[in-house]
Design a protein around this motif. Structure first.
Motif, short mmCIF file in Angstrom:
data_model
loop_
_atom_site.label_atom_id
_atom_site.label_comp_id
_atom_site.label_asym_id
_atom_site.label_seq_id
_atom_site.Cartn_x
_atom_site.Cartn_y
_atom_site.Cartn_z
N GLN A 79 0.48 -1.75 3.60
CA GLN A 79 0.54 -1.70 2.14
C GLN A 79 1.91 -1.26 1.66
N THR A 80 2.32 -1.84 0.54
CA THR A 80 3.50 -1.38 -0.17
C THR A 80 3.08 -1.16 -1.61
N THR B 69 0.58 -5.82 -1.46
CA THR B 69 1.68 -5.24 -2.22
C THR B 69 1.15 -4.98 -3.62
N VAL C 153 4.66 -0.18 -5.38
CA VAL C 153 5.93 -0.16 -6.07
C VAL C 153 5.71 0.13 -7.55
N LYS D 164 -1.89 -7.48 4.67
CA LYS D 164 -0.79 -6.88 3.90
C LYS D 164 -1.11 -6.99 2.43
#
Length: 133
Positions: free
Chosen positions: A110-111, A81, A113, A79
């Motif tokens: 994945q994030t 971010t 932002v 993961k």
């Protein structure tokens, strides 16, 4: 039940004692959590001022150092971010390219932002990851 953890602040990364650990290993879970990495060198100096892609390349280097100290590498990231200041769609490509450079495995979850700013206005990208051991 107390789960033992190991805090790591490896050589080659800017130390921030009393504020954060660059990596926290949870051996029982087989996981390592990285603090958000920014584009600074081991002396805490910004690398790649004004350039999202250059900052991302330095961050990948810092991630590699932290993961190696924990006993793993980017092929084990599950993961990520990504926080992007001054986000515009065109800045995402160079960041993703930096993260995928040298990758031989499918990409992790994945994030991404967009944020107004990071803790210091010079830093345009911050990336934190979770990896397996």
């Amino acid at each position: 039940m107390h789960v033992p953890v190991r805090h790591i602040d490896p050589e080659g990364l800017h130390p921030v004692p009393g504020v954060l650990s660059h990596a926290v290993v949870v051996p029982e879970a087989g996981l390592v959590y990285l603090s958000g990495q920014v584009a600074w060198n081991q002396d805490g100096e910004l690398v790649g001022a004004g350039d999202h892609g250059q900052q991302a390349r330095r961050i990948v280097r810092n991630i590699d150092v932290a993961l190696a100290a924990a006993g793993t590498d980017r092929s084990r990231v599950v993961k990520e971010t990504i926080y992007i200041a001054e986000y515009r769609p065109e800045v995402a490509g160079p960041i993703i390219d930096a993260l995928r450079s040298g990758a031989t495995t499918p990409p992790p979850a994945q994030t991404m932002v967009g944020v107004a700013t990071l803790y210091d206005p010079g830093f345009l990208v911050e990336i934190d990851v979770v990896a397996t051991l």
